[in-house]
Write a protein that holds these residues in place. Sequence first.
Motif, mmCIF file in Angstrom:
data_model
loop_
_atom_site.group_PDB
_atom_site.id
_atom_site.type_symbol
_atom_site.label_atom_id
_atom_site.label_comp_id
_atom_site.label_asym_id
_atom_site.label_seq_id
_atom_site.Cartn_x
_atom_site.Cartn_y
_atom_site.Cartn_z
ATOM 1 N N GLU A 1 -8.966 1.901 -4.589
ATOM 2 C CA GLU A 1 -9.613 1.295 -5.751
ATOM 3 C C GLU A 1 -8.761 0.162 -6.311
ATOM 4 O O GLU A 1 -9.280 -0.874 -6.738
ATOM 5 C CB GLU A 1 -9.858 2.360 -6.820
ATOM 6 C CG GLU A 1 -10.445 1.831 -8.129
ATOM 7 C CD GLU A 1 -11.838 1.217 -7.986
ATOM 8 O OE1 GLU A 1 -12.230 0.448 -8.893
ATOM 9 O OE2 GLU A 1 -12.521 1.507 -6.974
ATOM 10 N N THR A 2 -7.439 0.355 -6.305
ATOM 11 C CA THR A 2 -6.534 -0.706 -6.752
ATOM 12 C C THR A 2 -6.694 -1.948 -5.895
ATOM 13 O O THR A 2 -6.767 -3.079 -6.411
ATOM 14 C CB THR A 2 -5.073 -0.210 -6.688
ATOM 15 O OG1 THR A 2 -4.904 0.889 -7.586
ATOM 16 C CG2 THR A 2 -4.097 -1.319 -7.051
ATOM 17 N N SER B 1 2.998 -12.760 -13.629
ATOM 18 C CA SER B 1 3.954 -11.757 -13.182
ATOM 19 C C SER B 1 3.954 -11.773 -11.665
ATOM 20 O O SER B 1 3.177 -12.498 -11.044
ATOM 21 C CB SER B 1 3.548 -10.368 -13.700
ATOM 22 O OG SER B 1 2.302 -9.982 -13.140
ATOM 23 N N SER B 2 4.824 -10.985 -11.054
ATOM 24 C CA SER B 2 4.806 -10.897 -9.599
ATOM 25 C C SER B 2 3.546 -10.172 -9.139
ATOM 26 O O SER B 2 2.944 -9.392 -9.888
ATOM 27 C CB SER B 2 6.047 -10.160 -9.093
ATOM 28 O OG SER B 2 5.944 -8.771 -9.361
ATOM 29 N N LEU B 3 3.144 -10.419 -7.917
ATOM 30 C CA LEU B 3 1.988 -9.732 -7.358
ATOM 31 C C LEU B 3 2.207 -8.225 -7.394
ATOM 32 O O LEU B 3 1.292 -7.458 -7.718
ATOM 33 C CB LEU B 3 1.743 -10.203 -5.921
ATOM 34 C CG LEU B 3 0.613 -9.504 -5.164
ATOM 35 C CD1 LEU B 3 -0.733 -9.786 -5.824
ATOM 36 C CD2 LEU B 3 0.598 -9.941 -3.695
ATOM 37 N N ARG B 4 3.426 -7.801 -7.107
ATOM 38 C CA ARG B 4 3.728 -6.367 -7.095
ATOM 39 C C ARG B 4 3.543 -5.757 -8.479
ATOM 40 O O ARG B 4 2.956 -4.684 -8.627
ATOM 41 C CB ARG B 4 5.156 -6.154 -6.598
ATOM 42 C CG ARG B 4 5.626 -4.704 -6.619
ATOM 43 C CD ARG B 4 6.953 -4.574 -5.894
ATOM 44 N NE ARG B 4 7.473 -3.237 -6.031
ATOM 45 C CZ ARG B 4 8.376 -2.871 -6.926
ATOM 46 N NH1 ARG B 4 8.850 -3.761 -7.781
ATOM 47 N NH2 ARG B 4 8.823 -1.630 -6.968
ATOM 48 N N SER B 5 4.065 -6.415 -9.503
ATOM 49 C CA SER B 5 3.904 -5.904 -10.868
ATOM 50 C C SER B 5 2.432 -5.826 -11.256
ATOM 51 O O SER B 5 1.995 -4.872 -11.910
ATOM 52 C CB SER B 5 4.654 -6.793 -11.859
ATOM 53 O OG SER B 5 6.043 -6.789 -11.595
ATOM 54 N N TRP B 6 1.679 -6.830 -10.856
ATOM 55 C CA TRP B 6 0.243 -6.867 -11.157
ATOM 56 C C TRP B 6 -0.470 -5.688 -10.494
ATOM 57 O O TRP B 6 -1.306 -5.017 -11.110
ATOM 58 C CB TRP B 6 -0.326 -8.200 -10.678
ATOM 59 C CG TRP B 6 -1.773 -8.441 -10.990
ATOM 60 C CD1 TRP B 6 -2.383 -8.467 -12.205
ATOM 61 C CD2 TRP B 6 -2.803 -8.718 -10.025
ATOM 62 N NE1 TRP B 6 -3.719 -8.747 -12.073
ATOM 63 C CE2 TRP B 6 -4.008 -8.914 -10.746
ATOM 64 C CE3 TRP B 6 -2.822 -8.842 -8.635
ATOM 65 C CZ2 TRP B 6 -5.220 -9.202 -10.116
ATOM 66 C CZ3 TRP B 6 -4.020 -9.147 -8.008
ATOM 67 C CH2 TRP B 6 -5.206 -9.311 -8.748
ATOM 68 N N LEU B 7 -0.118 -5.405 -9.241
ATOM 69 C CA LEU B 7 -0.731 -4.279 -8.539
ATOM 70 C C LEU B 7 -0.366 -2.947 -9.192
ATOM 71 O O LEU B 7 -1.204 -2.046 -9.303
ATOM 72 C CB LEU B 7 -0.306 -4.282 -7.067
ATOM 73 C CG LEU B 7 -0.914 -5.389 -6.200
ATOM 74 C CD1 LEU B 7 -0.248 -5.407 -4.830
ATOM 75 C CD2 LEU B 7 -2.425 -5.198 -6.050
ATOM 76 N N TYR B 8 0.884 -2.804 -9.627
ATOM 77 C CA TYR B 8 1.272 -1.576 -10.311
ATOM 78 C C TYR B 8 0.507 -1.410 -11.618
ATOM 79 O O TYR B 8 0.152 -0.291 -12.004
ATOM 80 C CB TYR B 8 2.778 -1.554 -10.567
ATOM 81 C CG TYR B 8 3.554 -0.878 -9.464
ATOM 82 C CD1 TYR B 8 3.756 0.501 -9.475
ATOM 83 C CD2 TYR B 8 4.075 -1.607 -8.395
ATOM 84 C CE1 TYR B 8 4.457 1.131 -8.465
ATOM 85 C CE2 TYR B 8 4.783 -0.988 -7.378
ATOM 86 C CZ TYR B 8 4.971 0.371 -7.412
ATOM 87 O OH TYR B 8 5.658 1.010 -6.400
ATOM 88 N N ARG C 1 0.812 -1.217 0.000
ATOM 89 C CA ARG C 1 0.000 0.000 0.000
ATOM 90 C C ARG C 1 0.844 1.266 0.000
ATOM 91 O O ARG C 1 0.587 2.204 -0.763
ATOM 92 C CB ARG C 1 -0.964 0.016 1.186
ATOM 93 C CG ARG C 1 -1.854 1.254 1.201
ATOM 94 C CD ARG C 1 -2.831 1.245 2.365
ATOM 95 N NE ARG C 1 -3.880 0.259 2.193
ATOM 96 C CZ ARG C 1 -5.014 0.485 1.542
ATOM 97 N NH1 ARG C 1 -5.226 1.671 0.960
ATOM 98 N NH2 ARG C 1 -5.925 -0.452 1.452
ATOM 99 N N THR C 2 1.869 1.334 0.841
ATOM 100 C CA THR C 2 2.632 2.571 0.957
ATOM 101 C C THR C 2 3.359 2.912 -0.337
ATOM 102 O O THR C 2 3.304 4.053 -0.820
ATOM 103 C CB THR C 2 3.635 2.483 2.122
ATOM 104 O OG1 THR C 2 2.922 2.241 3.336
ATOM 105 C CG2 THR C 2 4.432 3.780 2.262
ATOM 106 N N GLU C 3 4.049 1.935 -0.931
ATOM 107 C CA GLU C 3 4.767 2.258 -2.167
ATOM 108 C C GLU C 3 3.806 2.574 -3.300
ATOM 109 O O GLU C 3 4.085 3.435 -4.145
ATOM 110 C CB GLU C 3 5.715 1.129 -2.564
ATOM 111 C CG GLU C 3 5.052 -0.184 -2.905
ATOM 112 C CD GLU C 3 6.038 -1.175 -3.537
ATOM 113 O OE1 GLU C 3 6.682 -0.806 -4.542
ATOM 114 O OE2 GLU C 3 6.160 -2.293 -3.022
#
Length: 359
Positions: free
Chosen positions: A66-67, A82-89, A43-45
Motif C-alpha cells: 500500500e505504501t 525530504s529524502s525519498l526514504r524519509s518520505w516513504l517512511y 521495500r525490505t527495510e
Amino acid sequence: MKRSSASGTTAAGGSAASAPNEGERGEQAAPQGEVADRLEAHRTELTGYCYRMLGSAFEAEDAVQETMVRAWRAHDRFEGRSSLRSWLYRIATNVCLDLLKGSQRRARPMDLSSPSSVDTPIGTGLPEATWIGPVPDGRVLVSAGDPAETAVARESIRLAFVSALQRLAPRQRAVLILREVLSWSAAEVAELLGSSVASVNSALQRARATLAAGGESADAPPRPLDDAQRSLLTRYVDAFERFDMDALTALLHEDSTLSMPPYELWLRGRADILKWLLGPGCGCEGSHLVPVAANGRPAFGQYRADGSPWAIQVIETEGGHVTALQSFLDTERLFPLFGLPPRYAGPPEGDRTPAAAGS
C-alpha cells in the motif's frame, strides 16, 4: 540498538537516499522504470519496519505494498523537501497507524495466560489476528551492510521483542522503532509524525518504561551464533528427528517453554515438554527438520514422517541449552512464505544449522 539516522544507514543495513533533496526536478522527470526501482530499493527495510509495527509478516507486506502504491501515485507531486526514504517512511507509518486503529494487539501464548499442564486440552485455535507471527529474515533484513548493524537488527525482530512492542500505543511504537532501532533523531521523527520534539521525547520515555516493565529493552546486545550454539543446534536436530527423549532432556533448559499458535496452550518446564512429546505431541515422531531463517533466530520447517507440513519452529537458545520451542502451525500460509515445498523433499545438503542465525 542505535546505529544510524534517517539520512544514513538503517540498523537493518538499508541505505538512505543519496542526497537530502533527492527527488526535486530530476526525480519528478525520472522515467517510470527508474522511479519503480528507487521505490523498490526500500521495500525490505520498510517491511522490517512495518513488521515491528504490526507483528505480522502478511500485514507488513500488505502495508508496504500500500505504501508503494501511494508513493507511485503521488510521486509526481513529491517536491524533494525530504529524502525519498524519509518520505516513504512517513507514508508507511500512516498506513500502519491506520491499520492499527481499533485492532487488538497481537501477542504470544505466554502473553495471554499462565502455562498449562500436559493434561490440559489443547482447545480450539484462536484467529490468526491474535498472534505474533514469524517472519523470514530475508523479507525484513537487508543482506548488504555492516555485520554489527545486521546483528542489532536481528535482535529487534525477536518474537519476544516484537510482542513487547505491541504493548505500546501505536504512536509510541513508531517513535521507539524510529528512534531506538533505526536511530532517527528526535527532530526527524517529529517531522515525520507532524509533532514536536518534546512530544517525541516524552513518547520515547513512556515507551522505554513500558518495555522495561516487561523485561525488554531496545538496547539488548546482539547474540551472534557461536560454535557452541551451532553444535547445540546440530544435536537438537539429530535428537528431534530420532525422537530421542534422553538426548532432548540433555538439550532442553529446565525452564524451557513450548508454544503452538494458533492454540493458546503453552507449557513451561523440560519435564512437561517431554511428557507432551510422548503424549499429545507423539505425532512429531519421525519428523524432518529443514533449516530456514526466521526472526533472527535458528528456525526450521518441520515435516511429519509422511512428508506433510507440520510447523515452522523458531528456537531460542541460551547458556548451552534450548530455552524455547515456538511452533507455528499455520503451514498453509507459512510454508510458502518461507519458500518451503508442500512436501518434504529430502534432507538438505551440507550444514543443517539455520543460516540466518549464524552470520
